[in-house]
Write an enzyme that holds these catalytic residues in place. Structure first.
Site, PDB file in Angstrom:
ATOM      1  N   CYS A  33       0.826  -1.206   0.000  1.00  0.00           N
ATOM      2  CA  CYS A  33       0.000   0.000   0.000  1.00  0.00           C
ATOM      3  C   CYS A  33       0.863   1.259   0.000  1.00  0.00           C
ATOM      4  O   CYS A  33       2.056   1.233   0.282  1.00  0.00           O
ATOM      5  CB  CYS A  33      -0.876   0.049   1.253  1.00  0.00           C
ATOM      6  SG  CYS A  33      -1.889  -1.396   1.544  1.00  0.00           S
ATOM      7  N   CYS A  37      -2.548   4.966   2.824  1.00  0.00           N
ATOM      8  CA  CYS A  37      -3.705   4.097   2.563  1.00  0.00           C
ATOM      9  C   CYS A  37      -4.721   4.184   3.707  1.00  0.00           C
ATOM     10  O   CYS A  37      -4.363   4.051   4.881  1.00  0.00           O
ATOM     11  CB  CYS A  37      -3.245   2.652   2.396  1.00  0.00           C
ATOM     12  SG  CYS A  37      -4.617   1.522   1.981  1.00  0.00           S
ATOM     13  N   CYS A  64      -2.527  -2.944  -3.515  1.00  0.00           N
ATOM     14  CA  CYS A  64      -3.805  -2.698  -2.843  1.00  0.00           C
ATOM     15  C   CYS A  64      -4.775  -2.046  -3.826  1.00  0.00           C
ATOM     16  O   CYS A  64      -4.425  -1.079  -4.506  1.00  0.00           O
ATOM     17  CB  CYS A  64      -3.578  -1.783  -1.643  1.00  0.00           C
ATOM     18  SG  CYS A  64      -5.081  -1.210  -0.835  1.00  0.00           S
ATOM     19  N   CYS A  67      -5.890   1.841  -2.445  1.00  0.00           N
ATOM     20  CA  CYS A  67      -5.044   3.046  -2.601  1.00  0.00           C
ATOM     21  C   CYS A  67      -4.228   3.046  -3.885  1.00  0.00           C
ATOM     22  O   CYS A  67      -3.571   4.041  -4.200  1.00  0.00           O
ATOM     23  CB  CYS A  67      -4.116   3.205  -1.395  1.00  0.00           C
ATOM     24  SG  CYS A  67      -2.846   1.912  -1.247  1.00  0.00           S
TER      25      CYS A  67
END
Length: 345
Positions: A33, A37, A64, A67
């Site tokens: 991330c 995030c 992810c 994000c």
């Protein structure tokens, strides 16, 4: 790469300023991330940090979906669109930029400043100032450079840059023509040091260099050796060089640089003595973690060693890294400031 402790603190804050400086790998879920995030905070024991998305993916992690650390976010795209509009058409009102991006004026103002480090209006002013300097250094007349950069009158340029630069617009074009620079080479425990100043402050400080180097930097300025009336100022500089952990904010500077370079140099002066930053961390201080290469170039253009402490920026991979006056002098400056030697060597 910043330290794991600094990275974890940034993740806990969900600090957008570090987006792009590293990614957070959460090995319990197999994803990586952005530092900002909005997902639930992972347990520290499950987290590892990676310099790039490619490094995280090589470790078997996937991006992810919330994000999108390996793609440009919608907010980043809006800011880049606004920057492109400002560059193409000059200054735009906040309402115009808001309409362009689809955000409310207040929200977009916060978003732009968080991402760039400046408000849209301040960014537009900095862009105009930089265009003026580039045109002047290319030989354009002062009047032509000002109007081509978008200023409605010369007074607007001088108003915008008041207090920021020691040199006036014509000095940029003429390589210091009409200015007097007083200089001396003085002995220090780090070797011979060239120190030079105008009536506004120190404009050059370097090691193992002499008048030739000063002439290259200011080819049309009048150079006056000795400068007895500047002896007290030069003595203050020597004291700080011998003990670089001392506060040097009382020593006036007369610097020449673009708007971006000056922002980089201001960031350098905010690094406490005894601490170091990577180029990525310095870029993050400016609100643009991906600008580490540009930051490195700006640091390299610094004419005032020690007082603008570019020696406090070191490679993320370890060691003291390069320095214009040799790694030995850089290492000694850091040692005198009390920097953590285990992290550097």
């Amino acid at each position: 790469m910043i330290s794991d402790t600094q990275a974890w603190e940034a993740v806990q804050r969900k600090d957008r300023a570090f987006d792009g400086a590293f990614v957070t790998g959460v090995h319990s879920t197999g994803i990586y991330c952005r530092p900002s995030c909005p997902a639930r905070m992972p347990h520290r024991k499950n987290v590892r940090f990676y310099a790039t998305s490619a490094d995280a993916e090589a470790a078997g992690l996937r991006a992810c979906k919330r994000c999108s650390p390996n793609t440009q976010s919608a907010e980043e795209a809006c800011v880049l669109a606004a920057i492109a509009a400002i560059r193409a058409d000059g200054a735009k009102t906040l309402d115009q930029l808001s309409e362009l991006t689809g955000y409310s004026p207040t929200h977009f103002q916060r978003l732009f400043k968080r991402t760039v480090g400046l408000s849209p209006s301040a960014f537009a002013r900095a862009l105009r100032e930089e265009r003026v300097r580039e045109a002047l250094e290319g030989g354009a007349s002062v009047t032509d450079a000002l109007y081509e950069a978008g200023y409605s009158a010369p007074s607007r340029f001088y108003s915008d840059t008041k207090g920021k630069l020691g040199m006036q617009a014509s000095d940029w074009r003429d390589g210091g023509k009409g200015r007097t620079i007083y200089w001396s080479v003085v002995p220090t425990s780090l070797g011979e040091m060239l120190v030079a100043a105008t009536e506004k402050g120190v404009c050059c400080l370097s090691f193992n260099e002499g008048e030739d180097a000063l002439h290259r930097r200011f080819p049309k300025a009048e150079l006056v050796a000795g400068g007895e009336e500047f002896r007290a100022l030069f003595d203050q500089v020597v004291v700080v060089v011998e003990e670089p952990s001392l506060d040097s904010s009382h020593i006036p500077l007369d610097v020449k640089g673009t708007a971006f370079q000056q922002r980089c140099w201001e960031a350098l002066r905010k690094i406490p003595a005894g601490e170091t930053r990577s180029y990525g961390e310095q870029a993050a201080m400016l609100g643009n973690p991906k600008a580490s290469r540009a930051v490195g170039s700006a640091n390299g253009a610094n004419n005032i060693a020690v007082l603008i402490p570019c020696h406090r920026v070191v490679p993320a991979s370890g060691g003291v890294g390069g320095y214009a006056y040799g790694p030995e002098i850089k290492a000694e400056l850091l040692k005198r400031e009390g920097a953590d030697q285990k992290e550097l060597f």
